[in-house]
Design a protein around this motif. Structure first.
Motif, PDB file in Angstrom:
ATOM      1  N   THR A  89       0.776  -1.190  -0.073  1.00 40.23           N
ATOM      2  CA  THR A  89       0.045  -0.168   0.030  1.00 40.23           C
ATOM      3  C   THR A  89       0.903   1.259   0.028  1.00 40.23           C
ATOM      4  O   THR A  89       0.244   2.234  -0.070  1.00 40.23           O
ATOM      5  N   ARG A  90       1.979   1.325   0.114  1.00 35.36           N
ATOM      6  CA  ARG A  90       3.180   2.272   0.229  1.00 35.36           C
ATOM      7  C   ARG A  90       3.524   2.685  -1.115  1.00 35.36           C
ATOM      8  O   ARG A  90       3.968   1.827  -1.878  1.00 35.36           O
ATOM      9  N   ASP A  91       3.964   3.949  -1.435  1.00 34.36           N
ATOM     10  CA  ASP A  91       4.217   4.494  -2.695  1.00 34.36           C
ATOM     11  C   ASP A  91       3.720   3.964  -3.895  1.00 34.36           C
ATOM     12  O   ASP A  91       4.348   3.619  -4.684  1.00 34.36           O
ATOM     13  N   ASP A  92       2.322   3.652  -4.147  1.00 31.73           N
ATOM     14  CA  ASP A  92       1.785   3.198  -5.322  1.00 31.73           C
ATOM     15  C   ASP A  92       2.200   1.783  -5.631  1.00 31.73           C
ATOM     16  O   ASP A  92       2.034   1.415  -6.815  1.00 31.73           O
ATOM     17  N   PHE A  93       2.745   0.816  -4.653  1.00 27.25           N
ATOM     18  CA  PHE A  93       3.377  -0.330  -4.793  1.00 27.25           C
ATOM     19  C   PHE A  93       2.133  -1.430  -5.005  1.00 27.25           C
ATOM     20  O   PHE A  93       2.568  -2.499  -5.233  1.00 27.25           O
ATOM     21  N   ALA A  94       0.925  -0.731  -4.707  1.00 27.39           N
ATOM     22  CA  ALA A  94      -0.340  -1.904  -4.878  1.00 27.39           C
ATOM     23  C   ALA A  94      -0.293  -2.529  -5.958  1.00 27.39           C
ATOM     24  O   ALA A  94      -0.606  -3.715  -6.120  1.00 27.39           O
ATOM     25  N   ALA A 106       1.301 -13.041  -6.673  1.00 30.77           N
ATOM     26  CA  ALA A 106       1.572 -11.651  -7.416  1.00 30.77           C
ATOM     27  C   ALA A 106       0.726 -11.628  -8.654  1.00 30.77           C
ATOM     28  O   ALA A 106       0.113 -10.650  -8.925  1.00 30.77           O
ATOM     29  N   TRP A 107       0.723 -12.830  -9.298  1.00 29.92           N
ATOM     30  CA  TRP A 107      -0.155 -12.619 -10.680  1.00 29.92           C
ATOM     31  C   TRP A 107      -1.760 -12.558 -10.165  1.00 29.92           C
ATOM     32  O   TRP A 107      -2.459 -11.967 -10.762  1.00 29.92           O
ATOM     33  N   LYS A 108      -2.154 -13.146  -9.021  1.00 24.50           N
ATOM     34  CA  LYS A 108      -3.455 -13.331  -8.610  1.00 24.50           C
ATOM     35  C   LYS A 108      -3.946 -12.063  -8.143  1.00 24.50           C
ATOM     36  O   LYS A 108      -5.032 -11.462  -8.399  1.00 24.50           O
ATOM     37  N   LYS A 109      -3.039 -11.162  -7.339  1.00 21.74           N
ATOM     38  CA  LYS A 109      -3.264  -9.818  -7.009  1.00 21.74           C
ATOM     39  C   LYS A 109      -3.457  -8.852  -8.002  1.00 21.74           C
ATOM     40  O   LYS A 109      -4.318  -8.034  -8.155  1.00 21.74           O
ATOM     41  N   GLU A 122      -4.478  -3.817 -19.739  1.00 22.05           N
ATOM     42  CA  GLU A 122      -3.127  -3.907 -20.090  1.00 22.05           C
ATOM     43  C   GLU A 122      -2.317  -4.500 -19.027  1.00 22.05           C
ATOM     44  O   GLU A 122      -1.147  -5.083 -19.131  1.00 22.05           O
ATOM     45  N   VAL A 123      -2.585  -4.205 -17.637  1.00 18.47           N
ATOM     46  CA  VAL A 123      -1.917  -4.665 -16.531  1.00 18.47           C
ATOM     47  C   VAL A 123      -1.943  -6.189 -16.541  1.00 18.47           C
ATOM     48  O   VAL A 123      -1.082  -6.909 -16.312  1.00 18.47           O
ATOM     49  N   PHE A 124      -2.963  -6.571 -16.505  1.00 17.79           N
ATOM     50  CA  PHE A 124      -3.229  -8.127 -16.576  1.00 17.79           C
ATOM     51  C   PHE A 124      -2.848  -8.720 -17.930  1.00 17.79           C
ATOM     52  O   PHE A 124      -2.138  -9.907 -17.588  1.00 17.79           O
ATOM     53  N   ALA A 125      -2.868  -8.169 -18.901  1.00 20.90           N
ATOM     54  CA  ALA A 125      -2.119  -8.755 -20.170  1.00 20.90           C
ATOM     55  C   ALA A 125      -0.508  -8.791 -19.956  1.00 20.90           C
ATOM     56  O   ALA A 125      -0.180  -9.855 -20.263  1.00 20.90           O
ATOM     57  N   LEU A 126      -0.084  -7.995 -19.289  1.00 17.39           N
ATOM     58  CA  LEU A 126       1.418  -8.100 -18.785  1.00 17.39           C
ATOM     59  C   LEU A 126       1.616  -9.142 -17.768  1.00 17.39           C
ATOM     60  O   LEU A 126       2.516  -9.969 -17.861  1.00 17.39           O
ATOM     61  N   ALA A 127       0.486  -9.264 -16.741  1.00 19.69           N
ATOM     62  CA  ALA A 127       0.740 -10.200 -15.888  1.00 19.69           C
ATOM     63  C   ALA A 127       0.571 -11.598 -16.412  1.00 19.69           C
ATOM     64  O   ALA A 127       1.561 -12.372 -16.030  1.00 19.69           O
ATOM     65  N   GLN A 128      -0.018 -11.544 -17.451  1.00 17.06           N
ATOM     66  CA  GLN A 128      -0.394 -12.983 -18.338  1.00 17.06           C
ATOM     67  C   GLN A 128       0.973 -13.351 -18.946  1.00 17.06           C
ATOM     68  O   GLN A 128       1.487 -14.734 -18.731  1.00 17.06           O
ATOM     69  N   VAL A 129       1.749 -12.386 -19.394  1.00 19.00           N
ATOM     70  CA  VAL A 129       2.929 -12.654 -20.319  1.00 19.00           C
ATOM     71  C   VAL A 129       3.782 -13.142 -19.222  1.00 19.00           C
ATOM     72  O   VAL A 129       4.631 -14.168 -19.339  1.00 19.00           O
ATOM     73  N   LEU A 130       4.029 -12.511 -18.184  1.00 13.41           N
ATOM     74  CA  LEU A 130       5.211 -12.834 -17.002  1.00 13.41           C
ATOM     75  C   LEU A 130       4.793 -14.120 -16.344  1.00 13.41           C
ATOM     76  O   LEU A 130       5.709 -14.741 -16.055  1.00 13.41           O
ATOM     77  N   LYS A 131       3.576 -14.330 -16.104  1.00 17.05           N
ATOM     78  CA  LYS A 131       3.191 -15.906 -15.510  1.00 17.05           C
ATOM     79  C   LYS A 131       3.455 -16.924 -16.178  1.00 17.05           C
ATOM     80  O   LYS A 131       4.408 -17.684 -15.818  1.00 17.05           O
ATOM     81  N   ILE A 132       3.201 -16.615 -17.727  1.00 23.85           N
ATOM     82  CA  ILE A 132       3.598 -17.718 -18.579  1.00 23.85           C
ATOM     83  C   ILE A 132       5.163 -17.896 -18.703  1.00 23.85           C
ATOM     84  O   ILE A 132       5.791 -19.005 -18.958  1.00 23.85           O
ATOM     85  N   SER A 133       5.949 -16.626 -18.624  1.00 19.17           N
ATOM     86  CA  SER A 133       7.334 -16.698 -18.428  1.00 19.17           C
ATOM     87  C   SER A 133       7.787 -17.493 -17.615  1.00 19.17           C
ATOM     88  O   SER A 133       9.015 -18.420 -17.696  1.00 19.17           O
ATOM     89  N   ALA A 134       7.096 -17.527 -16.292  1.00 16.27           N
ATOM     90  CA  ALA A 134       7.718 -18.351 -15.265  1.00 16.27           C
ATOM     91  C   ALA A 134       7.170 -19.553 -15.352  1.00 16.27           C
ATOM     92  O   ALA A 134       7.945 -20.773 -15.391  1.00 16.27           O
ATOM     93  N   SER A 137      -6.307  -5.499 -11.921  1.00 10.70           N
ATOM     94  CA  SER A 137      -6.716  -4.799 -13.051  1.00 10.70           C
ATOM     95  C   SER A 137      -8.510  -5.098 -13.411  1.00 10.70           C
ATOM     96  O   SER A 137      -8.781  -4.034 -13.831  1.00 10.70           O
ATOM     97  N   GLU A 138      -8.934  -6.020 -12.594  1.00  6.86           N
ATOM     98  CA  GLU A 138     -10.349  -6.111 -12.784  1.00  6.86           C
ATOM     99  C   GLU A 138     -11.010  -4.879 -11.893  1.00  6.86           C
ATOM    100  O   GLU A 138     -12.033  -4.456 -12.684  1.00  6.86           O
ATOM    101  N   ASP A 139     -10.428  -4.587 -10.737  1.00  5.70           N
ATOM    102  CA  ASP A 139     -10.874  -3.573 -10.091  1.00  5.70           C
ATOM    103  C   ASP A 139     -10.828  -2.289 -10.651  1.00  5.70           C
ATOM    104  O   ASP A 139     -11.624  -1.313 -10.583  1.00  5.70           O
ATOM    105  N   ASN A 140      -9.644  -2.100 -11.315  1.00  4.76           N
ATOM    106  CA  ASN A 140      -9.326  -0.794 -11.903  1.00  4.76           C
ATOM    107  C   ASN A 140      -9.697  -0.475 -13.363  1.00  4.76           C
ATOM    108  O   ASN A 140      -9.327   0.325 -14.079  1.00  4.76           O
ATOM    109  N   ASN A 141     -10.317  -1.723 -13.931  1.00  7.07           N
ATOM    110  CA  ASN A 141     -10.443  -1.710 -15.387  1.00  7.07           C
ATOM    111  C   ASN A 141      -9.192  -1.461 -16.149  1.00  7.07           C
ATOM    112  O   ASN A 141      -9.158  -0.374 -17.100  1.00  7.07           O
ATOM    113  N   THR A 142      -8.162  -1.984 -15.695  1.00  4.32           N
ATOM    114  CA  THR A 142      -6.761  -1.694 -16.580  1.00  4.32           C
ATOM    115  C   THR A 142      -6.296  -3.198 -17.199  1.00  4.32           C
ATOM    116  O   THR A 142      -5.472  -3.956 -16.780  1.00  4.32           O
TER     117      THR A 142
END
Length: 544
Positions: free
Chosen positions: A40-45, A124-127, A139-151, A132-137
């Motif tokens: 919750t600090r410094d926009d880290f959410a 981290a991916w679940k959060k 593109e954030v979830f799209a990036l998270a999907q790419v990172l998840k699959i990378s791992a 992304s769903e809460d904020n209607n973003t």
């Protein structure tokens, strides 16, 4: 902060060998993830979760992490895939030689691999999904999907069936999916993510710029990376499902932004998001005095008179009398895989990796993509291009990536072949014959050409041992030196076949619910015909 030095690591290794199980909750908890308060600090959410997820693709940390992440990486990757790939030998033989390097899979070590390739990315991916769903973003979830699959594709290719389609469920007992189903879902997820990221790229939108340690929010580069990742996975399944492989290879290459073609496209963790990341391998070589050149690398690089030799490895210590003189006038020597000689001054003086603390950790580079394309062109032809031209471009790109100015033509047409690697010593000696008689020139049968592509891809992938081990299992190339001592025969490992997969951690079947999920996972092997939890059980794509 808890400090873990190499002596603590040795104690952990000993405990892992004497303990029959590890805690299921621990295997499924990311101890390096930020806390709710930190989030919750410094926009880290959201932003901090992107950085945290990027740090799980290949474990990497900063000076603030002390040796925690370094030890994680050593146990999860360096003492397994990095060594099995032929890249490295180890100046140690933990627990009297009963460890992953001699094919005896230690439960605590494979549990660490599962954590590093799957669990550490999960929360981290679940959060990010929820945010992304809460904020209607999207593109954030799209990036998270790419990172998840990378791992997660590393977990899939290390163990076999994993939880994927129900991974977001609020439960600790999630069923595993078959490998084919996971690849199918990954291709679907990548397709959707690329579509979202492409729209942002076309409109000049940056994505989490201040928290993206890889591309600083450059959506176009993320699209090229995601397409390249899709191509990597498409070629992975080629022998198991040619139709699926060709479909997604075509899709990746024909997408608006295409795949990586330039060194500036490479995905790496070095500096970014206000952080400076440390290279794990440098610490393992220089501080622990353990990681050294592998003997297979000696045979190929010295034999081919490969100009990348000095870019990859340092000459032997001046006090060493067992080095092989190379074309550059320096002497090099590697440590054999799976020896049981313990840590000693002889192997300590052999060639170290030429890696510094600031050397980036690479996820995927343009040279790999050219070799993927060369293989696609070799087997499918037509729109995939000319295999020989792409092969040569792959070598040239690898030279460029390593600052090599030598002529690719001179290298390709030298007629050189790999050499034997022999050390005469009453205790530390070994005799490894030349692994093959294959030249660099792109000639011969289709199988000969595939071998040449894979040899050069293996050289270019260094030091990404996880990808190299996986491709060795998929194609059988390059031919590598055999393990010195096989202590894993009771788990299925053979000298000829090596380790085909890691066995699941013991904790997976210690509860009633866990045992049911584990048993069902084993039924998914061999196209649903079932298989044993052994290191010789072949994965779905390992069917050549």
């Amino acid at each position: 902060m808890k400090t873990v030095n190499r002596y603590t690591l040795m104690a952990i290794c000993a405990m892992a060998l004497t303990t029959s199980s590890c805690d299921f909750e621990e295997v499924n908890t990311n101890q390096f993830e930020m806390t709710e308060e930190e989030g919750t600090r410094d926009d880290f959410a959201v932003g901090g979760l992107i950085t945290a997820l990027e740090k799980t693709v290949i474990p990497v940390g900063t000076q603030a992490d002390d040796t925690g992440v370094i030890n994680q990486y050593q146990i999860a990757f360096n003492l397994s895939a990095d060594s099995w790939s032929g890249y490295f030998g180890q100046n140690n033989s933990w627990s009297g030689g009963n460890n992953n390097t001699s094919y005896f899979l230690v439960d605590g070590w494979v549990a660490e691999t599962y954590k590093c390739t799957y669990t550490n990315a999960l929360n981290a991916w679940k959060k990010l999904k929820k945010a992304s769903e809460d904020n209607n973003t999207p593109e954030v979830f799209a990036l998270a999907q790419v990172l998840k699959i990378s791992a997660w594709h590393k977990a899939l290719e290390s163990f076999g069936p994993i939880p994927y389609t129900h991974a977001a469920d609020a439960s600790m007992n999630i069923p595993f999916d078959s490998e084919k189903d996971v690849y199918t879902a990954m291709f679907k997820d990548l397709t959707e993510a690329i579509e979202v990221l492409t729209e942002k790229a076309e409109n000049g939108v940056s994505i989490m710029k201040n928290y993206d340690a890889v591309y600083a929010g450059d959506a176009a580069k993320w699209v090229r990376y995601a397409n390249s990742l899709m191509l990597r996975l498409a070629m992975r399944v080629r022998f198991a499902d040619n139709e699926m492989a060709q479909k997604y290879a075509t899709q990746a290459l024909n997408q608006t932004y295409g795949v990586m073609t330039d060194q500036k496209d490479e995905a790496k963790m070095g500096t970014g998001a206000g952080l400076v990341f440390r290279n794990n391998i440098q610490w393992l070589a220089d501080q622990y005095n353990e990681t050294r050149m592998g003997t297979s690398m000696v045979s190929y690089l010295v034999g081919y008179e490969d100009p990348r030799l000095s870019a990859y490895f340092q000459p032997v210590d001046e006090s060493c009398t067992y080095g092989i003189e190379a074309f550059d006038g320096e002497k090099y020597q590697g440590v054999p895989l799976g020896h049981t000689k313990g840590q000693n001054s002889t192997y300590e003086n052999f060639s170290k990796p030429n890696i510094t603390a600031s050397t980036p950790t690479y996820w995927l580079r343009a040279s790999e993509v050219y070799f993927l394309r060369a293989e696609a062109a070799l087997v499918w032809g037509g729109e995939f291009g000319d295999a020989e031209s792409l092969y040569e471009q792959g070598i040239q790109m690898s030279f460029d990536e390593n600052g090599i100015k030598s002529s690719v033509d001179s290298y390709m047409y030298s007629g050189k072949t790999p050499i034997a690697d022999v050390v005469s010593h009453w205790r530390y000696g070994f005799n490894n014959p030349a692994p093959c008689e294959t030249t660099v020139e792109f000639d011969g049968s289709q199988e000969d050409k595939l071998e040449k592509i894979m040899i050069q891809k293996w050289i270019a992938l260094y030091p990404n041992g996880q990808e190299a081990w996986t491709e060795w299992r998929r194609t059988g190339y390059p031919v590598l030196h055999k393990v010195s001592t096989n202590r894993g025969s009771s788990q299925g490992a053979t000298v000829e076949g090596g380790i085909r997969r890691m066995i699941y951690p013991v904790s997976f079947y210690q509860t009633q619910d866990g045992k049911e999920i584990y048993d069902n996972a084993l039924k998914l092997f061999n196209n649903g015909n079932g298989g044993q939890d052994r290191s010789d059980t072949r994965l779905w794509w390992d069917c050549k």
